[in-house]
Design an enzyme around this catalytic site. Structure first.
Site, PDB file in Angstrom:
ATOM      1  N   TYR A  53      25.336  50.040  37.623  1.00  0.00           N
ATOM      2  CA  TYR A  53      25.416  48.098  37.131  1.00  0.00           C
ATOM      3  C   TYR A  53      23.626  48.473  36.608  1.00  0.00           C
ATOM      4  CZ  TYR A  53      28.108  46.846  40.498  1.00  0.00           C
ATOM      5  OH  TYR A  53      29.236  46.556  41.514  1.00  0.00           O
ATOM      6  N   SER A 238      35.375  40.620  42.886  1.00  0.00           N
ATOM      7  CA  SER A 238      35.832  39.831  41.953  1.00  0.00           C
ATOM      8  C   SER A 238      36.779  38.798  42.283  1.00  0.00           C
ATOM      9  CB  SER A 238      36.399  40.132  40.746  1.00  0.00           C
ATOM     10  OG  SER A 238      36.394  40.243  39.709  1.00  0.00           O
ATOM     11  N   LEU A 240      36.822  35.880  41.603  1.00  0.00           N
ATOM     12  CA  LEU A 240      37.076  35.166  40.024  1.00  0.00           C
ATOM     13  C   LEU A 240      38.189  35.227  39.074  1.00  0.00           C
ATOM     14  CD1 LEU A 240      34.462  32.710  39.684  1.00  0.00           C
ATOM     15  CD2 LEU A 240      36.172  31.971  41.138  1.00  0.00           C
ATOM     16  N   GLY A 243      36.114  35.981  36.589  1.00  0.00           N
ATOM     17  CA  GLY A 243      36.102  34.713  35.708  1.00  0.00           C
ATOM     18  C   GLY A 243      37.113  33.758  34.980  1.00  0.00           C
ATOM     19  N   LEU A 245      39.797  32.991  36.601  1.00  0.00           N
ATOM     20  CA  LEU A 245      39.999  31.360  37.353  1.00  0.00           C
ATOM     21  C   LEU A 245      39.800  30.522  36.941  1.00  0.00           C
ATOM     22  CD1 LEU A 245      40.981  33.837  40.512  1.00  0.00           C
ATOM     23  CD2 LEU A 245      42.292  32.600  39.405  1.00  0.00           C
ATOM     24  N   THR A 246      38.829  30.367  36.247  1.00  0.00           N
ATOM     25  CA  THR A 246      38.093  29.378  36.257  1.00  0.00           C
ATOM     26  C   THR A 246      38.958  28.402  35.426  1.00  0.00           C
ATOM     27  OG1 THR A 246      36.457  30.184  34.489  1.00  0.00           O
ATOM     28  CG2 THR A 246      35.839  30.360  36.253  1.00  0.00           C
ATOM     29  N   GLY A 247      39.766  29.586  34.329  1.00  0.00           N
ATOM     30  CA  GLY A 247      40.427  29.044  33.052  1.00  0.00           C
ATOM     31  C   GLY A 247      39.892  28.946  31.640  1.00  0.00           C
ATOM     32  N   LYS A 248      38.688  29.644  32.096  1.00  0.00           N
ATOM     33  CA  LYS A 248      37.775  29.926  30.573  1.00  0.00           C
ATOM     34  C   LYS A 248      38.431  30.686  29.367  1.00  0.00           C
ATOM     35  CE  LYS A 248      34.450  32.273  32.941  1.00  0.00           C
ATOM     36  NZ  LYS A 248      32.823  32.697  32.629  1.00  0.00           N
TER      37      LYS A 248
END
Length: 350
Positions: A53, A238, A240, A243, A245-248
């Site tokens: 990372y 993960s 989400l 990310g 699954l936030t809909g963004k």
């Protein structure tokens, strides 16, 4: 905050694990300091990182996340014993990390020493293999025909695993790591490591972290069943779906500064028509019940039988507060039923 045993380790970890892969690229040292402080205040005692990372991985960001955590630990030495600190050795394929070589006994020993220096600590609570030496059905490679298991040299892979366990054992005996775990592996891999550890009196794997979410639940039921009965902690990463699954990211949206606007070494493989349809329905369901999409997805993941601790990640304090707060929610039978209907329609959308 609720806590669960970390497999057979004898250690208890919070149901929330603070992921850190954005620290050093999307997040600064100051951001990380704030996230760690808030997470600890909420009862989180589990932090996950990796030598690879920040993400997306690159020669410029290699090791930066561990360095950021190390800087925090150097300023907060009195809190080291309160934290279950997990990191990972990178597998093969990244030329700037040990010239892309396989994980071996010697690379484990060297990588542990390097991580300890960056983390500015004397020991690592949980040391994980980031991915196996062999190719595995993860990162959108789970579809029939994408991998040829019959071409894998089983004896060689097993010998490699034994060699790795001996390296881990060297580090355990030296007091550099306390427990060992896997990441991005399979039931066969788990079973081989367990058998080898028992046969040769070597460290037993206590955990595995794999991608797992409403739109990527292929580990249910077979790997999770094995984890439950073999006393191995199952740690979803993960939850989400990067990310999504936030809909963004619906309808092709790419908000400035979000993860999908950065280089993606495998392409944005999670962005498929079926995934878009599934996420759209989950977002609508969440809003209909006065929940955020992230709350819905994380509360569902937390409820899955066999899940030990879910690894979350955030690039803002608002996101972090929302994410941790989701683990205090209880989804009604009505919502769970609606989730199940969407899930059955889109069981594996990418």
């Amino acid at each position: 905050m609720q806590y669960n045993p970390l497999g057979s380790s004898g250690v208890n970890v919070s149901r929330v694990c603070l992921g850190s892969m954005t620290w050093g690229l999307q997040n600064t040292q100051s951001d990380a300091d704030q996230q760690i402080a808030y997470a600890l205040e909420q009862g989180v005692n589990f932090i996950d990182t990796a030598e690879m990372y920040a993400v997306p991985p690159s020669p410029d960001t290699y090791g930066k996340t561990e360095q950021i955590i190390g800087n925090w630990l150097a300023r907060n030495q009195d809190k080291r014993s309160d934290i279950v600190l997990a990191t990972k050795i990178a597998g093969n394929g990244l030329e700037w990390i040990r010239e892309g070589s396989n994980i071996t006994r010697q690379t484990v020993i060297a990588a542990v020493d390097d991580s300890l220096k960056r983390l500015q600590t004397d020991y690592i609570d949980l040391y994980q293999l980031h991915w196996p030496n062999r190719a595995t059905p993860h990162f959108a490679k789970q579809w029939p025909g994408m991998l040829k298991f019959t071409e894998v040299d089983t004896l060689q892979q097993t010998a490699d695993m034994l060699d790795i366990l001996e390296g881990l054992n060297d580090c355990v005996k030296a007091g550099k790591i306390k427990h060992c775990g896997l990441s991005d592996d399979t039931p066969w891999g788990v079973n081989q490591f367990l058998n080898l550890a028992k046969e040769h009196n070597l460290p037993r794997m206590v955990s595995i972290q794999n991608e797992f979410s409403l739109v990527h639940a292929k580990d249910w039921p077979y790997l999770i069943e094995q984890c439950v009965h073999e006393d191995i902690a199952y740690l979803p990463w993960s939850p989400l779906a990067a990310g999504s699954l936030t809909g963004k990211y619906l309808n092709g949206a790419r908000p400035e500064g979000t993860r999908w606007t950065f280089m993606q070494r495998n392409g944005i493989f999670r962005d498929t028509p079926n995934a878009q349809q599934a996420i759209k329905q989950y977002v609508e369901l969440a809003h209909a019940h006065n929940l955020t999409p992230a709350e819905l997805a994380l509360a569902w993941c937390n409820k899955v039988d066999g899940v030990t601790s879910t690894i979350i990640g955030a690039t803002s304090m608002a996101q972090l507060k929302e994410d941790i707060g989701a683990f205090n929610l209880t989804l009604s039978d009505e919502i769970l039923g609606a989730i199940n209907r969407i899930f059955r329609q889109y069981p594996m959308p990418y």
